[in-house]
Design a protein around this motif. Structure first.
Motif, PDB file in Angstrom:
ATOM      1  N   GLY A  51       0.674  -6.403 -14.962  1.00  0.00           N
ATOM      2  CA  GLY A  51       1.781  -4.968 -14.617  1.00  0.00           C
ATOM      3  C   GLY A  51       2.302  -4.543 -15.190  1.00  0.00           C
ATOM      4  O   GLY A  51       3.573  -3.661 -15.696  1.00  0.00           O
ATOM      5  N   ALA A  52       2.329  -5.584 -16.409  1.00  0.00           N
ATOM      6  CA  ALA A  52       3.409  -4.903 -18.240  1.00  0.00           C
ATOM      7  C   ALA A  52       3.220  -3.783 -18.329  1.00  0.00           C
ATOM      8  O   ALA A  52       1.568  -3.479 -18.480  1.00  0.00           O
ATOM      9  CB  ALA A  52       4.047  -6.415 -18.838  1.00  0.00           C
ATOM     10  N   GLY A  53       3.952  -3.036 -18.853  1.00  0.00           N
ATOM     11  CA  GLY A  53       3.645  -1.625 -19.561  1.00  0.00           C
ATOM     12  C   GLY A  53       4.202  -1.258 -21.175  1.00  0.00           C
ATOM     13  O   GLY A  53       5.044  -2.126 -21.267  1.00  0.00           O
ATOM     14  N   PRO A  54       4.060  -0.813 -21.534  1.00  0.00           N
ATOM     15  CA  PRO A  54       3.916   0.152 -22.893  1.00  0.00           C
ATOM     16  C   PRO A  54       5.087   1.278 -22.798  1.00  0.00           C
ATOM     17  O   PRO A  54       3.875   2.773 -21.785  1.00  0.00           O
ATOM     18  CB  PRO A  54       2.730   0.096 -23.956  1.00  0.00           C
ATOM     19  CG  PRO A  54       2.151   0.658 -22.677  1.00  0.00           C
ATOM     20  CD  PRO A  54       2.031   0.257 -21.494  1.00  0.00           C
ATOM     21  N   GLY A  55       5.621   1.859 -23.544  1.00  0.00           N
ATOM     22  CA  GLY A  55       6.716   3.038 -23.663  1.00  0.00           C
ATOM     23  C   GLY A  55       6.288   3.509 -24.799  1.00  0.00           C
ATOM     24  O   GLY A  55       4.863   3.242 -25.522  1.00  0.00           O
TER      25      GLY A  55
ATOM     26  N   ASN B  78      -3.964  -7.878 -17.741  1.00  0.00           N
ATOM     27  CA  ASN B  78      -3.563  -8.489 -18.831  1.00  0.00           C
ATOM     28  C   ASN B  78      -2.162  -8.080 -19.969  1.00  0.00           C
ATOM     29  O   ASN B  78      -2.117  -8.096 -20.733  1.00  0.00           O
ATOM     30  CB  ASN B  78      -4.790  -8.799 -19.948  1.00  0.00           C
ATOM     31  CG  ASN B  78      -6.242  -8.938 -19.086  1.00  0.00           C
ATOM     32  OD1 ASN B  78      -5.882 -10.364 -18.078  1.00  0.00           O
ATOM     33  ND2 ASN B  78      -7.285  -8.146 -19.252  1.00  0.00           N
ATOM     34  N   GLY B  79      -2.091  -6.999 -19.061  1.00  0.00           N
ATOM     35  CA  GLY B  79      -0.588  -6.522 -19.521  1.00  0.00           C
ATOM     36  C   GLY B  79      -0.260  -5.483 -20.136  1.00  0.00           C
ATOM     37  O   GLY B  79      -1.188  -4.846 -20.608  1.00  0.00           O
ATOM     38  N   ALA B  80       0.299  -5.117 -21.055  1.00  0.00           N
ATOM     39  CA  ALA B  80       1.322  -4.118 -22.519  1.00  0.00           C
ATOM     40  C   ALA B  80       0.156  -4.372 -23.498  1.00  0.00           C
ATOM     41  O   ALA B  80       0.266  -5.749 -24.063  1.00  0.00           O
ATOM     42  CB  ALA B  80       2.097  -3.818 -22.767  1.00  0.00           C
ATOM     43  N   LYS B  81      -0.380  -3.829 -24.093  1.00  0.00           N
ATOM     44  CA  LYS B  81      -1.624  -3.825 -25.427  1.00  0.00           C
ATOM     45  C   LYS B  81      -1.053  -2.226 -26.055  1.00  0.00           C
ATOM     46  O   LYS B  81      -0.289  -1.241 -26.005  1.00  0.00           O
ATOM     47  CB  LYS B  81      -2.720  -3.666 -24.858  1.00  0.00           C
ATOM     48  CG  LYS B  81      -2.787  -5.220 -24.226  1.00  0.00           C
ATOM     49  CD  LYS B  81      -4.008  -5.329 -24.126  1.00  0.00           C
ATOM     50  CE  LYS B  81      -4.904  -5.980 -22.714  1.00  0.00           C
ATOM     51  NZ  LYS B  81      -4.586  -7.795 -23.326  1.00  0.00           N
ATOM     52  N   VAL B  82      -1.324  -2.887 -27.217  1.00  0.00           N
ATOM     53  CA  VAL B  82      -1.783  -1.382 -28.403  1.00  0.00           C
ATOM     54  C   VAL B  82      -2.644  -1.618 -28.948  1.00  0.00           C
ATOM     55  O   VAL B  82      -3.401  -2.591 -29.191  1.00  0.00           O
ATOM     56  CB  VAL B  82      -0.621  -1.242 -29.532  1.00  0.00           C
ATOM     57  CG1 VAL B  82      -1.027  -0.848 -30.459  1.00  0.00           C
ATOM     58  CG2 VAL B  82       0.799  -1.097 -29.215  1.00  0.00           C
ATOM     59  N   LYS B  83      -3.681  -0.247 -28.698  1.00  0.00           N
ATOM     60  CA  LYS B  83      -4.911  -0.500 -29.546  1.00  0.00           C
ATOM     61  C   LYS B  83      -5.185  -0.077 -30.828  1.00  0.00           C
ATOM     62  O   LYS B  83      -4.895   1.588 -30.436  1.00  0.00           O
ATOM     63  CB  LYS B  83      -6.172   0.133 -28.108  1.00  0.00           C
ATOM     64  CG  LYS B  83      -6.238  -0.749 -26.590  1.00  0.00           C
ATOM     65  CD  LYS B  83      -7.227  -0.325 -25.981  1.00  0.00           C
ATOM     66  CE  LYS B  83      -8.120  -1.646 -24.799  1.00  0.00           C
ATOM     67  NZ  LYS B  83      -9.056  -0.910 -24.433  1.00  0.00           N
ATOM     68  N   VAL B  84      -5.992  -0.181 -31.701  1.00  0.00           N
ATOM     69  CA  VAL B  84      -6.038   1.046 -32.968  1.00  0.00           C
ATOM     70  C   VAL B  84      -7.260   1.288 -33.136  1.00  0.00           C
ATOM     71  O   VAL B  84      -8.372   0.942 -33.141  1.00  0.00           O
ATOM     72  CB  VAL B  84      -5.633  -0.239 -34.048  1.00  0.00           C
ATOM     73  CG1 VAL B  84      -6.036   0.564 -35.310  1.00  0.00           C
ATOM     74  CG2 VAL B  84      -4.243  -1.314 -33.599  1.00  0.00           C
TER      75      VAL B  84
END
Length: 371
Positions: free
Chosen positions: A98-102, A73-79
């Protein structure tokens, strides 16, 4: 999830009873600070069910923001609520397969969290997301502008970001353009993003092919960017940053940077296990006494400036063996009795604003460590 196996004394001036609670034992009550002071996180392991890339903490210490890659499901930020350990929000940056964060960065007033992310599998980081922390929603998503590049090359990856002390600018590092599996061109640059205009407003070429960390002192009109050639000082006093000088740095890799709390000293550590310290008043440079040959990352200086902490990844280990090192900034030497061992696959380290809590992204979880 591997829990921490050992934890030695951290700072002699801290209470001896500050201990780590191992995974699954985070049932202690929330610790509240006095009025106006940030709170420490409650030690525990928070399972994220995703691959974490980086972590940052809000200025009041109550929220941790973890950038994660969801393979489907891609790049996310979890709080994460640092007191209860609950995941209170999941913010989607990109739904690309396959999208990702940095890396992440929080604005000084805590109103925004900035994060770099990609939009497809194996694609480089190419966009800057801004999260409204009041609503935990994406406030803006901006693709980096194209850069001058030779025919047949692709835009360089976004690598790092830093927020100015007044929150009016976000500085983003970008590698030079490159062909697939080929070295980048010597065209690294620093981009300036305006939160007010919600757009990139300037691009500053800097010497080098690759750009590592960017840091901004707590006062003054300057920023520092590490490249594979040297340490670059930027004058940020006007709307368009300019290169104001460079410091030759004896390091064989693009380093990660950290500033002392008072902004007078800068530290760089690299993926070849070496490091340096710079007196920013004189540009005098000294070498850090760290064992070479190991990957060093995520440096951060303690609140009193006496310790530099960093993650050491064992490149000879097949199971991702890692540790957190502590270095005495007065002598530039390691303090073995103040380290954390027994870690695996550490991707991020942040010091909490309370100055008593570490936040570590390890395997598929967030470990909150009291010290």
């Amino acid at each position: 999830m591997n829990s921490l196996l050992s934890k030695a004394r951290w700072l002699g001036s801290l209470a001896a009873g500050a201990a780590l609670l191992l995974a699954g034992s985070g049932s202690a009550g929330a610790v509240t600070g006095t009025s106006g002071e940030p709170v420490p996180g409650v030690p525990r392991t928070v399972e994220l069910d995703s691959s974490p890339a980086s972590v940052a903490v809000g200025p009041d210490g109550r929220k941790a923001y973890v950038a994660v890659k969801d393979s489907i499901n891609g790049a996310k930020v979890k709080v994460v609520d640092t007191q209860s350990g609950a995941i209170t929000a999941v913010i989607t940056l990109s739904t690309g397969l396959g999208a990702g964060p940095g890396p992440l960065a929080v604005s000084p007033d805590g109103s925004r969290v900035y994060v770099l992310f990609s939009t497809a599998r194996k694609a480089p980081l190419s966009s800057l997301g801004a999260i409204d922390t009041a609503t935990d929603t994406v406030a803006s998503s901006t693709e980096a502008p194209d850069q001058p590049r030779p025919d047949g090359t692709l835009p360089g990856a976004l690598t790092s970001l830093a927020v100015s002390a007044d929150g009016a600018r976000v500085y983003v590092g970008q590698d030079g353009p490159a062909r697939y599996h080929r070295p980048a061109e010597p065209s690294a640059r620093v981009l300036s993003f305006s939160p007010q205009q919600q757009g990139f407003t300037a691009a500053v070429p800097v010497p080098g092919r690759y750009l590592g960390s960017i840091v901004t002192p707590p006062a003054g009109d300057a920023a520092y960017a590490a490249t594979d050639e040297n340490l670059v000082r930027l004058d940020t006093g006007t709307g368009t940053p300019t290169v104001a000088g460079a410091i030759a740095a004896p390091i064989g890799s693009v380093p990660s940077l950290a500033l002392s709390p008072d902004g007078t000293r800068l530290y760089g550590v690299g993926n070849d296990g070496t490091g340096y310290a710079v007196d920013l008043a004189t540009d005098a440079l000294s070498t850090l006494d760290i064992s070479p040959g190991q990957w060093l990352q995520n440096p951060s200086v303690g609140a009193d400036g006496t310790r530099l902490y960093m993650v050491q990844q064992d490149l000879t280990s097949s199971d991702g063996k890692a540790s957190v090192l502590a270095l005495d900034t007065a002598t530039n030497t390691l303090v073995p009795t103040e380290g954390i061992t027994g870690l695996n696959w550490v991707t991020g380290l942040a010091l909490g604003p309370d100055a008593h809590t570490f936040y570590l992204t390890v395997n598929s979880g967030l470990q909150i460590v009291g010290y």
